[in-house]
Design a protein around this motif. Structure first.
Motif, mmCIF file in Angstrom:
data_model
loop_
_atom_site.group_PDB
_atom_site.id
_atom_site.type_symbol
_atom_site.label_atom_id
_atom_site.label_comp_id
_atom_site.label_asym_id
_atom_site.label_seq_id
_atom_site.Cartn_x
_atom_site.Cartn_y
_atom_site.Cartn_z
ATOM 1 N N ASP A 98 -24.057 3.136 41.225
ATOM 2 C CA ASP A 98 -25.263 3.470 40.498
ATOM 3 C C ASP A 98 -26.608 3.395 41.246
ATOM 4 O OD1 ASP A 98 -26.484 0.799 39.775
ATOM 5 O OD2 ASP A 98 -24.395 0.579 39.087
ATOM 6 N N LEU B 78 -28.964 -6.048 40.733
ATOM 7 C CA LEU B 78 -28.913 -7.649 40.342
ATOM 8 C C LEU B 78 -29.468 -8.490 41.461
ATOM 9 C CD1 LEU B 78 -25.437 -7.825 38.863
ATOM 10 C CD2 LEU B 78 -27.211 -8.413 37.582
ATOM 11 N N CYS C 197 -30.855 -0.723 37.796
ATOM 12 C CA CYS C 197 -31.627 -2.112 37.979
ATOM 13 C C CYS C 197 -31.080 -3.122 39.108
ATOM 14 C CB CYS C 197 -31.906 -2.628 36.661
ATOM 15 S SG CYS C 197 -30.382 -3.312 36.015
ATOM 16 N N ASN D 53 -15.394 0.681 32.043
ATOM 17 C CA ASN D 53 -16.204 -0.740 31.833
ATOM 18 C C ASN D 53 -17.152 -0.530 32.938
ATOM 19 O OD1 ASN D 53 -16.700 -3.264 30.585
ATOM 20 N ND2 ASN D 53 -14.597 -3.401 30.543
ATOM 21 N N ASN E 241 -21.273 -0.003 32.407
ATOM 22 C CA ASN E 241 -22.216 -0.862 33.097
ATOM 23 C C ASN E 241 -23.134 -0.173 33.940
ATOM 24 O OD1 ASN E 241 -21.284 -3.105 31.706
ATOM 25 N ND2 ASN E 241 -20.210 -4.018 33.386
ATOM 26 N N ALA E 242 -22.723 0.970 34.717
ATOM 27 C CA ALA E 242 -23.374 1.674 35.542
ATOM 28 C C ALA E 242 -24.590 2.333 34.780
ATOM 29 C CB ALA E 242 -22.671 2.470 36.399
ATOM 30 N N GLY F 296 -24.829 -7.839 24.703
ATOM 31 C CA GLY F 296 -23.773 -7.863 25.557
ATOM 32 C C GLY F 296 -22.849 -9.327 25.043
ATOM 33 N N LEU F 297 -21.508 -8.938 25.350
ATOM 34 C CA LEU F 297 -20.607 -10.282 25.358
ATOM 35 C C LEU F 297 -20.406 -10.860 26.511
ATOM 36 C CD1 LEU F 297 -17.756 -8.614 23.076
ATOM 37 C CD2 LEU F 297 -19.324 -10.493 22.414
ATOM 38 N N GLY F 298 -20.547 -10.241 27.673
ATOM 39 C CA GLY F 298 -20.200 -10.948 28.957
ATOM 40 C C GLY F 298 -18.849 -11.062 29.418
ATOM 41 N N LEU F 299 -17.942 -10.251 28.687
ATOM 42 C CA LEU F 299 -16.475 -10.164 28.986
ATOM 43 C C LEU F 299 -15.811 -9.251 29.715
ATOM 44 C CD1 LEU F 299 -14.994 -11.768 25.290
ATOM 45 C CD2 LEU F 299 -15.189 -13.008 27.692
ATOM 46 N N GLY F 300 -16.669 -8.175 29.778
ATOM 47 C CA GLY F 300 -16.028 -6.694 30.382
ATOM 48 C C GLY F 300 -15.473 -6.999 31.587
ATOM 49 N N THR G 292 -26.563 -9.930 30.749
ATOM 50 C CA THR G 292 -28.295 -9.867 30.705
ATOM 51 C C THR G 292 -28.607 -8.861 29.577
ATOM 52 O OG1 THR G 292 -28.113 -8.149 32.546
ATOM 53 C CG2 THR G 292 -28.483 -10.244 32.983
ATOM 54 N N PHE H 159 -21.172 -14.104 30.930
ATOM 55 C CA PHE H 159 -22.434 -13.893 31.591
ATOM 56 C C PHE H 159 -22.975 -12.440 31.338
ATOM 57 C CE2 PHE H 159 -24.533 -11.890 35.260
ATOM 58 C CZ PHE H 159 -25.666 -12.448 35.444
#
Ligand code: ADP
Length: 599
Positions: free
Chosen positions: A532, A537, A535, A496, A500-501, A556-560, A552, A550
């Motif tokens: 990484d 946050l 971009c 995960n 994400n990175a 995305g699901l925002g659950l990872g 962006t 949450f």
């Protein structure tokens, strides 16, 4: 008789007249015989002279009956009542309540002297010589010698005994000596005067009578704990008690009892104001006997279960009530405990069920999350697998073509086959890893090598992507260090974080695609960082980073991250994020307790 005043009413002339009248009564021969037993405590002569006027009055008033006097001492009076030989009884209040309890005697009138209540007529006085200045109160009598009439004498001992008890002196145990001298009471006064004893108990008014008869000088004696009772003419050391009663026995004819009662109540008062009135309340006499545990209450001294029960019944009742209350309390408490236990068991069961459901749905979610990671990573999976398959096809076709053209050499076959095997193994490896990762399973805890897991994750990602990024791996962990964990779950977290990175650098120039994984030991913890140059946050986004849903990303699901946090915390560790200290991008880290392998 315990009444001085009444004695004065007995006039010999009147008495002789009544006797004569009695002797010449023509109805006398037919009259029914009625025996009146009296307690003759001063001897027969005195009793006869005291009570004959009453006998004469009754004979005159009720001519159908022939009343006669029977003088008795305490014991013979008792036997006469027990043997049913007498119809009416005149005795002092103490013996009366004893006979009342033993034979059911019932009073119908109480002796009365004018100006005095029948309920407050008898008392006692405790005398000392006037030169005994050391004796002022009844409480001063402890350790002294005393004289009294007899152990069962009402006015001659018991009244004073109770008052002494109230003043803290038990006459049975606290005196040096108690001498029972008997009657007449003058002997007791003399014993005090002669210094044979320190104090003497006599009926109230006896000293005054002796003074009147010049047998005692007022200056010679003093009264201990002297008290005043309304209108009572003599010195007192005790409260006053009811006067003598006239009582009927169980066998007495009720008609006779009624006639006698009526005659007594209508009997004219003597010149000294003596007469009869309605029966007084003898409860104070009962209370006195009970407190002293004598007469009808002598059983209170017996140490038998019955005696103890009768004596201590209020305490026993209290103890019984307390026991009952305790039993009720215990049963109630037991019941409440049982009920509460059942409630706890139920809620524990419900909690276990909820936990099981939660664990199942968490496992389900983790599984879905793994599938989701795979789904996102496997956009190029077909292409990835296609590569070895194409290579395999190319080599196979080359072998066929060479065979057709007759150029197939053993070296060419050998090279083609080894390439085919290698490509097939590469494709098989990709499928194998995906299947292993995606498999549904329950969590376990075992010592795992975090470095191996990190390498495996890197491998999986690189194998699934068409253009794999650079993932630098920096192992700073000592050899023996392991973590107690569920390998696939930790791998899921790593996947995960790396995914994400990679996503963070997706739309940036290639030099910002670089991802670095560092594993290191800090104190007794293992830290893993995924760094990484993406971009990054903004602080407001950072604040919501680990909240479910949450995201962006448009897809995305925002659950990872919430799932990763749950997994790491379930392992006793911590997951956190901060901006990359060495440039743009982010650094995601987690810690796990170090589990040293036995050396
Ligand atoms: P998802 O990837 O489905 O959005 P995640 O919980 O994995 O769900 O991530 C939540 C959000 O956190 C992402 O949408 C992204 O905005 C942010 N995020 C996660 N990792 C990084 C990272 N390395 N750099 C920048 N933002 C990140």
């Amino acid at each position: 008789m315990d009444n001085v005043g009444y004695q004065k009413t007995l006039r010999p002339s009147w008495f002789v007249g009544l006797i004569i009248l009695f002797c010449f009564n023509p109805f006398q021969a037919l009259a029914k015989d009625v025996a009146i037993g009296v307690f003759a405590y001063q001897g027969e002569q005195a009793a006869t002279s005291d009570w004959n006027p009453l006998i004469s009055y009754l004979n005159q008033t009720l001519p159908d009956h022939r009343f006669r006097l029977e003088n008795h001492d305490a014991e013979s009076l008792r036997q006469a009542i027990a043997g049913e030989r007498i119809d009416l009884v005149i005795t002092n209040p103490g013996y009366y309540i004893a006979m009342e309890a033993a034979f059911g005697l019932s009073r119908i009138a109480t002796l009365e002297s004018s100006g005095l209540s029948a309920a407050k007529a008898l008392g006692s006085v405790v005398l000392v010589r006037s030169d005994r200045t050391d004796l002022q109160e009844l409480s001063d009598l402890a350790g002294k010698r005393m004289a009294a009439v007899a152990p069962d004498a009402f006015g001659g001992y018991l009244l004073a005994a109770q008052e002494m008890l109230h003043n803290g002196v038990d006459p049975e145990s606290d005196l040096k000596e108690i001498r029972f001298i008997g009657l007449p009471m003058d002997q007791i006064v003399e014993a005090v005067q002669q210094g044979q004893v320190d104090a003497g108990i006599v009926r109230a008014c006896v000293p005054e009578q002796m003074v009147r008869e010049k047998r005692l000088a007022p200056a010679d004696f003093r009264v201990l704990s002297q008290r005043q009772e309304n209108q009572f003419p003599c010195a007192l050391s005790t409260p006053l008690y009811p006067n003598w009663p006239l009582a009927v026995t169980r066998q007495t004819d009720p008609v006779l009892a009624k006639q006698v009662a009526r005659a007594l109540l209508s009997m004219p008062q003597t010149a000294d104001g003596m007469g009869w009135t309605v029966p007084a309340d003898y409860q104070p006499v009962h209370d006195l006997y009970r407190e002293l545990r004598v007469g009808p209450y002598a059983y209170l001294r017996e140490i038998t279960p019955e005696g103890l029960a009768r004596r201590f019944w209020p305490w026993l009742l209290g103890a019984l009530m307390a026991l009952l209350a305790w039993i009720i309390h215990t049963v109630r408490a037991e019941h409440l405990v049982l009920r509460r236990t059942a409630q706890l068991r139920d809620s524990l069961h419900a909690r276990e069920q909820a936990e099981t459901r939660m664990r199942e749905s968490q496992e389900q979610m983790e599984h879905l999350s793994r599938l989701s990671v795979l789904g996102e990573l496997s956009g190029n999976l077909a292409h990835e697998l296609n590569q070895p398959l194409t290579t395999i096809g190319t080599y196979a076709r080359t072998v066929l073509r060479r065979q057709d053209s007759g150029r197939l050499t053993p070296e060419a076959i050998s090279e083609a086959c080894s390439q085919i095997v290698s490509e097939a193994e590469r494709a098989g490896g990709i499928v194998q890893r995906i299947r292993h990762f995606a498999k549904k399973r329950s969590a376990v805890r075992e010592p795992v090598d975090l470095v191996l897991i990190a390498k495996e994750a890197r491998h999986l990602i690189i194998g699934m992507l068409a253009h794999p990024p650079t993932i630098h791996f920096d192992n700073r962990l000592p050899d023996h260090c392991r973590v107690l964990a569920d390998g696939p779950q930790i791998q899921q977290v790593l996947l995960n974080l790396i995914k994400n990175a990679l996503d963070a650098g997706r739309n940036l120039p290639p030099e910002r695609h670089r991802v670095q994984v560092i594993v290191e030991a800090v104190d007794h913890w293992v830290h893993l960082h995924v760094i990484d140059q993406g971009c990054g946050l903004e602080p407001p986004q950072l604040a919501h980073l680990f909240e479910p849903f949450f995201t962006t990303k448009p897809d995305g699901l925002g659950l990872g991250l919430p799932i990763c946090k749950t997994i790491i915390e379930a392992h006793g560790g911590r997951l956190w994020a901060e901006p990359n200290a060495a440039g743009p991008g982010m650094c995601f880290s987690f810690s796990l307790p170090c589990h040293d392998l036995p050396t």
